[in-house]
Design an enzyme around this catalytic site. Sequence first.
Site, PDB file in Angstrom:
ATOM      1  N   ASP A 484       0.868  -1.164   0.000  1.00 42.95           N
ATOM      2  CA  ASP A 484       0.000   0.000   0.000  1.00 42.95           C
ATOM      3  C   ASP A 484       0.913   1.223   0.000  1.00 42.95           C
ATOM      4  OD1 ASP A 484      -2.308   1.550   0.194  1.00 42.95           O
ATOM      5  OD2 ASP A 484      -2.182   1.606   2.370  1.00 42.95           O
ATOM      6  N   ASP A 676      -1.437  -0.653   5.943  1.00 42.46           N
ATOM      7  CA  ASP A 676      -1.397   0.060   7.215  1.00 42.46           C
ATOM      8  C   ASP A 676      -2.321  -0.571   8.243  1.00 42.46           C
ATOM      9  OD1 ASP A 676      -3.896   0.782   6.342  1.00 42.46           O
ATOM     10  OD2 ASP A 676      -3.431   2.905   6.058  1.00 42.46           O
ATOM     11  N   ASP A 680      -7.324  -1.859   5.076  1.00 42.50           N
ATOM     12  CA  ASP A 680      -6.956  -2.915   4.135  1.00 42.50           C
ATOM     13  C   ASP A 680      -7.320  -4.302   4.655  1.00 42.50           C
ATOM     14  OD1 ASP A 680      -5.864  -1.206   2.226  1.00 42.50           O
ATOM     15  OD2 ASP A 680      -3.999  -1.052   3.348  1.00 42.50           O
TER      16      ASP A 680
END
Length: 811
Positions: A484, A676, A680
Site C-alpha cells: 500500500d 497500514d 486494508d
Amino acid sequence: MPHTIAAPSSEAAVAAPDSGLSPSQQATARLLDDPQEWSSFGRPAGPATPADPSKEPTDFPAWDSHVVLEGMHCAACALTIEDALRAVPGVEKAEVSAATRRARVTWRHEQVLPSQWMEAVRRAGYQALPARDAFARERRQAESRRALWRWLVAGFCMMQVMMYAWPAYVARPGDLSQEMETLLRWASWVISLPVVLFCCGPFFSSALRDIRQRRVSMDLPVALGMLITFVISSLGTFDPSGPFGEEVFYDSLTMFVFFLLSGRWLELRLRDRTAGALEAVMNRLPDAVLRENAAGHFERVATRRLRAGDLVRVLSGEAFPADGTIVRGRTHADEALLTGESTPVLRAEGDSVTAGSYNLDAVVDVRVDGVGADTRFAQIVGLMESASLQKPRLAQLADKVARPFLVVVLLAALGAAIWWWPTDPGKAMMVAVAVLIVTCPCALSLATPVAMLTAAGTLARSGVLVRNLQGLEALAAVDTLVFDKTGTLTRDGLALSSFEPARGEDADEVLALAALLARQSMHPASRAIAQAGAHAATHWKLDTMQEVAGLGLDAWVQGPGGRRHLRLGSALHAGVVGEQPVQGVLLAEQTEQGWHTLARFVLSEDVRPEAAAVVQALGKQGIAVMLLSGDREDAARAMAARVGITQAHGGCSPQDKLERLQQAQAAGHHVAMVGDGLNDGPVLAGAHVSFAFGRAVPLAQSRADFVVLGDSLELVLQACLLSRRTLQVVRQNMAWAAAYNAVSIPLALAGFMPAWVAGLGMALSSLLVVLNAARLARSLPLALTNHTGTPAAPAASVTMPTGSTATVGRF
C-alpha cells in the site's frame, strides 16, 4: 459490587479443588476461583470488548486463561494434557505447546472453575500454574537445578562404574578371579542404585503415569530400556550362573542415563531461554505500584486495581503500570517493546507513556488513561501468547506421527528381543533396549516448533510481532509483495521537499518566521514546516494569530522592527494571484503595495528513506514488488518511480486491491500484502501472508499475520529473509531426524549398537535439533547493508542550517 457465581453442575465438577492437594495448594486453588483474579492470567474470550468499569468478570460468558506447565518433556505430553483438558465439561478449547510448555484454555465459568480444570491437568500427571504467576520463574529455576543435580549424580556414578568395569574389558582370560569379578559387579550395582532411584526418577514416574492411563509417551520406551538394563544386570549379579550371568551392563546403563540427562538439561536451558524471554515480556508490569489516595498520600496497591484517572508515582527503574500521561517530572523511557528501537526517548509533562515501557531516569507522576486489556502492552502480550501456542502445519504432522511411531518402536523392540532370544537372552534384551532408546522420536517432534518459536522471538525483539506461526511458513514461499502507499511506503503526514526564499530575503529568517506561525496549527502542512524550522532562531514573537479553515494562518508578530502582518497558507490566502505548486504553501507579508511573498514551501508525501533500497533488495531475492494505492493514478505512479517499483495501480478501492491480488494468486503467485492495517482488512485477509505496518495499527482488529511495530520498511525485508532461513532450518531438522532413525534403527536391530551408544545418539539428535534452531536467535543483520551494499541514497538535496533536509532555491 457484590456478585455471585453459579456453582458448576455435578457433571462438570471433575474433582474437588482440594483433591490430593496440600493445604497451601488448596488455598491457591481457591484464590484462582475468585473472579477478580481471572484477569491476572487471562482475558475474556471472543472479540475485543470495549472497556466498561461497570462490568464484572462474571459478565463475560467465557475466558481465555494461560498457564505454565510443569513435568512436560515432549510432544506426546502436550497431546496428553490437551486430551485431559478437553475432557472437562465447560472447557471449550485447549492448546498446549511442547516447545514453550504453556497452554491456553478457553472455559465457561458457569460450568467449570480454574481449580477444576487445573485439577484435571494434575490428575494427568502434570502441574499447571498461572502464566503470569510471580513464582513461575522460581519454579522453572528450581526444576533446572533438580535437572542439574540429576546430571551431576549420573556423571559421578558413571565414572565410578566405568572404573569398576574397566578391568573386565582389558583383562585376558584368567586374569580376574571369580571373587574379584563378583566384587566388581556388586560395587557397580551399589553405585548404580542412585542413578536408578534418583536420576531416572522423572522417566519412571512419567512411564508409570502412562501405564495407569493407558497411553504412550516418549518417556515410556526410555524408562523400559533403563529398567530392563538394570534388571538383567542385577540378575547377572545375583545369579552369575543364570541365563543373564555372562555379562552385566551397569556401564551402559549409567552412560546412557548420563547422556540422556545431558541432552535434556542442555535442551532445557536452551528452551528456558525462549520461555524466559516470553515471561520477561509478559511480566514487565510491576505487581504493585504507588497510587495517590484520597488524603493525598501515595500507598502501594496491586497493579490490577488501577482505574483510569488514578494518579500513580513511578520510580526510576520501574515499568509504567498502565497507559497514561506524565503530570509531574521528566524522564527517559525505554520503549523497545513497542517500537523495536532500543534508544530511550524523552518524556516530559504532558507526554504520554505506555504500559510496559521502563522509566529510566527519575521519579514521575502519571495520570492513568488506560489499564488492563485497553493498553497496547496487553495487546502485544496477547499476540505473543497466541503465537507461542500455535502449531505450524509441519509440527501438527509430527504430533500425529509421534504416537503411532512410539507404538511401532515398542513392537520393534519386542520383535528384536524375540528374534535374538534363542541365540543369547542377555544380548536379546540389550538389543531391545537399544531399539527402545535410539528410536524415540524426540528430535522429530522438536524439529519444527523450536525453530518457528525461535524465529518468532527474534522478530519480536526487532519490532515485528508474529500473529500466526503459519505465516512464517507461508512467507518463505512468497514471490510477490504488494505494498500500500500511504502509511506504508510513506510516513504519516507531509514533508518539506523544497524551500524557496524570495530574492533578497534571508533564508534562515523567513524559515524561522514560517515555523513560528506553523507551530500554532495541527494541519499536516504546518507540522511539516514546523519540523523543518524546529531549530531556527528568530527575534520575532507571536502577537496574535488566527487560523482560517481550509486556507491557512493569519498572524501579527512583534520584533525589533515593530509589528508585521504575515500569512502562511495557500496562494489565495496569501493574496498571490497565479498558479501555485502542488501542495505548496506560501509565506507572505502585507506591505503598502499589497501582499509580498517571502518564501514558497513545496511539500510532498514523506517517503521512507529506506523504501528504494528495500524494493531493490526484494528484487534480488526474486520477489516481485507491486504498488496498489487508493490515491490518484498519477500520484501512485510517481511514488512507484521514486522507489523503483515497476507495477503500480492507483485509484484502487479495497475491493479493487483484493481483485488484483486474487488475479496474481490465480496466476500461481504466492502473494504477501503490506498495508497500514486500518482500511486494508479484506486485502490483508485475502493474501497468502500479510503485514500490518505502522505504530497506529489497532492490534486487536488487525487481520495481518505480522504486525510491524518499528518505523522501518527494512523489517519487512528482514522478516522475509528470516522466514526463508527458518524453513531451511526446519527442513534440516526434519532431514536429520529422518536420516538418524533410518541409520540407527537397522544398526540397533542387528545388534551393532550398544545401549550407551543408543543413549548418546538419542541425546545428540535432540540437542542438534535445538542447537540448529538456536542459530535463528542471533540478532537480525542489517538486511539492506547485506543485500544492497549500501542504503539507497535520497534524491539530491541540501542540508539547511536548521537541520532539516530540503532543496533550497530562489525565485
